[in-house]
Design an enzyme around this catalytic site. Structure first.
Site, PDB file in Angstrom:
ATOM      1  N   ARG A 184      -3.143   2.492 -12.995  1.00  0.00           N
ATOM      2  CA  ARG A 184      -1.758   2.379 -13.461  1.00  0.00           C
ATOM      3  C   ARG A 184      -1.712   1.947 -14.916  1.00  0.00           C
ATOM      4  O   ARG A 184      -2.616   1.278 -15.417  1.00  0.00           O
ATOM      5  CB  ARG A 184      -0.985   1.354 -12.614  1.00  0.00           C
ATOM      6  CG  ARG A 184      -0.776   1.776 -11.177  1.00  0.00           C
ATOM      7  CD  ARG A 184       0.103   0.774 -10.466  1.00  0.00           C
ATOM      8  NE  ARG A 184       1.471   0.885 -10.923  1.00  0.00           N
ATOM      9  CZ  ARG A 184       2.441   1.480 -10.239  1.00  0.00           C
ATOM     10  NH1 ARG A 184       2.214   2.000  -9.050  1.00  0.00           N
ATOM     11  NH2 ARG A 184       3.648   1.555 -10.730  1.00  0.00           N
TER      12      ARG A 184
ATOM     13  N   ARG B 238      -2.433  -3.064 -12.862  1.00  0.00           N
ATOM     14  CA  ARG B 238      -2.196  -4.195 -11.937  1.00  0.00           C
ATOM     15  C   ARG B 238      -3.277  -4.308 -10.865  1.00  0.00           C
ATOM     16  O   ARG B 238      -3.447  -5.347 -10.271  1.00  0.00           O
ATOM     17  CB  ARG B 238      -0.807  -4.103 -11.300  1.00  0.00           C
ATOM     18  CG  ARG B 238      -0.644  -2.949 -10.368  1.00  0.00           C
ATOM     19  CD  ARG B 238       0.661  -3.038  -9.610  1.00  0.00           C
ATOM     20  NE  ARG B 238       1.804  -2.670 -10.436  1.00  0.00           N
ATOM     21  CZ  ARG B 238       2.936  -2.214  -9.926  1.00  0.00           C
ATOM     22  NH1 ARG B 238       3.078  -2.087  -8.619  1.00  0.00           N
ATOM     23  NH2 ARG B 238       3.939  -1.871 -10.693  1.00  0.00           N
TER      24      ARG B 238
ATOM     25  N   THR C  86       4.082   3.617  -5.556  1.00  0.00           N
ATOM     26  CA  THR C  86       4.712   4.893  -5.897  1.00  0.00           C
ATOM     27  C   THR C  86       5.854   5.152  -4.910  1.00  0.00           C
ATOM     28  O   THR C  86       5.663   5.061  -3.702  1.00  0.00           O
ATOM     29  CB  THR C  86       3.657   6.025  -5.803  1.00  0.00           C
ATOM     30  OG1 THR C  86       2.481   5.592  -6.482  1.00  0.00           O
ATOM     31  CG2 THR C  86       4.155   7.301  -6.420  1.00  0.00           C
TER      32      THR C  86
ATOM     33  N   HIS D 267      -5.726   4.469  -8.165  1.00  0.00           N
ATOM     34  CA  HIS D 267      -4.613   4.738  -9.075  1.00  0.00           C
ATOM     35  C   HIS D 267      -4.781   3.827 -10.287  1.00  0.00           C
ATOM     36  O   HIS D 267      -4.635   2.602 -10.170  1.00  0.00           O
ATOM     37  CB  HIS D 267      -3.289   4.447  -8.345  1.00  0.00           C
ATOM     38  CG  HIS D 267      -2.065   4.769  -9.141  1.00  0.00           C
ATOM     39  ND1 HIS D 267      -0.797   4.654  -8.607  1.00  0.00           N
ATOM     40  CD2 HIS D 267      -1.886   5.191 -10.421  1.00  0.00           C
ATOM     41  CE1 HIS D 267       0.096   4.993  -9.533  1.00  0.00           C
ATOM     42  NE2 HIS D 267      -0.539   5.313 -10.638  1.00  0.00           N
TER      43      HIS D 267
ATOM     44  N   HIS E  10       1.053   8.605   1.872  1.00  0.00           N
ATOM     45  CA  HIS E  10       2.016   7.525   1.655  1.00  0.00           C
ATOM     46  C   HIS E  10       2.594   7.061   2.984  1.00  0.00           C
ATOM     47  O   HIS E  10       3.270   7.808   3.664  1.00  0.00           O
ATOM     48  CB  HIS E  10       3.148   7.900   0.697  1.00  0.00           C
ATOM     49  CG  HIS E  10       3.669   6.684  -0.004  1.00  0.00           C
ATOM     50  ND1 HIS E  10       3.150   6.225  -1.181  1.00  0.00           N
ATOM     51  CD2 HIS E  10       4.587   5.792   0.385  1.00  0.00           C
ATOM     52  CE1 HIS E  10       3.755   5.113  -1.510  1.00  0.00           C
ATOM     53  NE2 HIS E  10       4.628   4.821  -0.588  1.00  0.00           N
TER      54      HIS E  10
ATOM     55  N   ASN F 180      -7.668   5.044  -0.152  1.00  0.00           N
ATOM     56  CA  ASN F 180      -7.195   4.469  -1.411  1.00  0.00           C
ATOM     57  C   ASN F 180      -7.580   2.977  -1.423  1.00  0.00           C
ATOM     58  O   ASN F 180      -7.172   2.230  -0.528  1.00  0.00           O
ATOM     59  CB  ASN F 180      -5.670   4.640  -1.494  1.00  0.00           C
ATOM     60  CG  ASN F 180      -5.104   4.048  -2.770  1.00  0.00           C
ATOM     61  OD1 ASN F 180      -5.419   2.927  -3.134  1.00  0.00           O
ATOM     62  ND2 ASN F 180      -4.246   4.789  -3.438  1.00  0.00           N
TER      63      ASN F 180
ATOM     64  N   GLU G 282       0.018  17.195  -3.311  1.00  0.00           N
ATOM     65  CA  GLU G 282      -0.068  16.158  -2.287  1.00  0.00           C
ATOM     66  C   GLU G 282       1.361  15.905  -1.843  1.00  0.00           C
ATOM     67  O   GLU G 282       2.214  15.521  -2.656  1.00  0.00           O
ATOM     68  CB  GLU G 282      -0.699  14.860  -2.819  1.00  0.00           C
ATOM     69  CG  GLU G 282      -0.742  13.798  -1.706  1.00  0.00           C
ATOM     70  CD  GLU G 282      -1.386  12.490  -2.111  1.00  0.00           C
ATOM     71  OE1 GLU G 282      -2.270  12.475  -3.007  1.00  0.00           O
ATOM     72  OE2 GLU G 282      -0.994  11.459  -1.531  1.00  0.00           O
TER      73      GLU G 282
ATOM     74  N   HIS H  74      -5.853  -1.718  -3.181  1.00  0.00           N
ATOM     75  CA  HIS H  74      -5.512  -3.086  -2.771  1.00  0.00           C
ATOM     76  C   HIS H  74      -6.712  -4.011  -2.643  1.00  0.00           C
ATOM     77  O   HIS H  74      -6.545  -5.233  -2.531  1.00  0.00           O
ATOM     78  CB  HIS H  74      -4.645  -3.076  -1.517  1.00  0.00           C
ATOM     79  CG  HIS H  74      -3.299  -2.482  -1.807  1.00  0.00           C
ATOM     80  ND1 HIS H  74      -2.551  -2.871  -2.899  1.00  0.00           N
ATOM     81  CD2 HIS H  74      -2.594  -1.499  -1.203  1.00  0.00           C
ATOM     82  CE1 HIS H  74      -1.437  -2.164  -2.936  1.00  0.00           C
ATOM     83  NE2 HIS H  74      -1.446  -1.320  -1.931  1.00  0.00           N
TER      84      HIS H  74
ATOM     85  N   GLU I  91      -5.647   8.933  -9.151  1.00  0.00           N
ATOM     86  CA  GLU I  91      -4.184   9.022  -9.209  1.00  0.00           C
ATOM     87  C   GLU I  91      -3.747   8.524 -10.564  1.00  0.00           C
ATOM     88  O   GLU I  91      -4.234   7.480 -11.030  1.00  0.00           O
ATOM     89  CB  GLU I  91      -3.566   8.103  -8.154  1.00  0.00           C
ATOM     90  CG  GLU I  91      -3.270   8.776  -6.860  1.00  0.00           C
ATOM     91  CD  GLU I  91      -2.550   7.826  -5.930  1.00  0.00           C
ATOM     92  OE1 GLU I  91      -1.671   7.076  -6.386  1.00  0.00           O
ATOM     93  OE2 GLU I  91      -2.898   7.830  -4.754  1.00  0.00           O
TER      94      GLU I  91
HETATM   95  N1  PXP Z   1      -0.875   9.002  -2.089  1.00  0.00           N
HETATM   96  C1  PXP Z   1      -0.262   8.581  -3.214  1.00  0.00           C
HETATM   97  C2  PXP Z   1       0.055   9.585  -4.258  1.00  0.00           C
HETATM   98  C3  PXP Z   1       0.038   7.221  -3.413  1.00  0.00           C
HETATM   99  O1  PXP Z   1       0.634   6.823  -4.543  1.00  0.00           O
HETATM  100  C4  PXP Z   1      -0.316   6.297  -2.415  1.00  0.00           C
HETATM  101  C5  PXP Z   1      -0.024   4.841  -2.614  1.00  0.00           C
HETATM  102  O2  PXP Z   1      -0.833   4.316  -3.586  1.00  0.00           O
HETATM  103  C6  PXP Z   1      -0.963   6.775  -1.266  1.00  0.00           C
HETATM  104  C7  PXP Z   1      -1.214   8.134  -1.107  1.00  0.00           C
HETATM  105  C8  PXP Z   1      -1.390   5.852  -0.170  1.00  0.00           C
HETATM  106  O3  PXP Z   1      -0.267   5.275   0.392  1.00  0.00           O
HETATM  107  P1  PXP Z   1      -0.430   4.058   1.411  1.00  0.00           P
HETATM  108  O4  PXP Z   1      -1.036   2.927   0.640  1.00  0.00           O
HETATM  109  O5  PXP Z   1       0.954   3.793   1.869  1.00  0.00           O
HETATM  110  O6  PXP Z   1      -1.357   4.550   2.506  1.00  0.00           O
END
Ligand code: PXP
Length: 237
Positions: free
Chosen positions: A44, A48, A100, A42, A190, A6, A150, A9, A69
């Protein structure tokens, strides 16, 4: 167990200065070179981090898989149908949250999800629902003809004790087993990081993990490709 990164960031950092650096598109291409199986972003409602242009360009340039996402809102469903990602992962979204906070309640949001899934399926977009490892939630996901779930791993990742962590791991294991019996694909994510992945990778039936924060945080010190290779090494052991 496949690994999708992901890259939200990277965009968070870019947007901190309303600049073009660091560029999430470059990050995605470097991540692919380092061996990830897919790119997750994602989009959003408040934009952001990832923006519409990022999603459009990523769709064009990446050669692995794009997992979008998204919340099941009309606006974002329309963008998904125009972009046709390889997977649409539906998550709950609250404006004030830092990230999330948990799975979507499939039972409470049944009609909303039914309509969103029908629209996405019209464009042949497979749909994943980000849910808690609870049997009733999986039953509703099956009823809705979701293609994947997921599983939210936040409770596992944030467990206050080792005992609680293994309890949460067991919930994920049972949920995976149940979902697989009905032909659902199973992803998870997550809060997974370089430490807890050593335990989590025992769950070999999970198709894919989606990891963001831990890998991007490490990338600040060792570089993105090294951070990815470190995670791939742990996942393959
Ligand atoms: N899966 C989903 C559905 C998420 O919302 C997130 C966070 O954006 C992640 C995975 C990845 O989580 P993390 O950034 O804590 O690895």
């Amino acid at each position: 167990m496949r690994f999708s990164i992901n890259i939200d960031h990277i965009a968070t950092l870019r947007n901190a200065r309303a600049d073009v650096q660091p560029d999430p598109i470059t990050a995605a291409l470097l991540a692919e070179q380092a061996g990830v199986d897919g790119i997750v972003v994602h989009l959003r409602e408040d934009r952001r981090h990832i923006n519409d242009r990022d999603v459009r360009i990523l769709r064009e340039v990446i050669t692995t898989k794009l997992d979008l996402e998204m919340a099941a809102t009309d606006e974002i469903v329309k963008i998904a149908c125009e972009t046709v990602p390889d997977l649409a992962t539906i998550v709950p979204e609250k404006r004030q949250e830092l990230t999330t906070e948990g799975g979507i309640d499939v039972i409470d949001n049944f009609t909303l999800l039914h309509d969103a899934i029908a629209d996405l399926h019209k464009y042949k977009i497979p749909v994943s629902l980000f849910i808690e490892p609870i049997q009733e939630q999986i039953e509703s996901a099956i009823e809705l003809k979701a293609d994947y779930i997921e599983i939210h791993t936040g409770h596992f990742a944030n467990a206050a004790s080792e005992e609680q962590m293994f309890e949460e791991l067991e919930k994920v294991r049972q949920a995976t087993k149940y979902a697989k019996r009905f032909g659902l694909g199973v992803n998870a994510g997550h809060g997974l990081n370089y430490s807890n992945i050593k335990i989590f990778r025992e769950l070999e039936d999970i198709d894919e993990v989606s990891i963001g924060h831990a890998v991007i945080a490490r990338a600040v010190f060792v570089g993105l490709q090294q951070a990815i290779r470190d995670m791939l090494t742990l996942l393959k052991k």
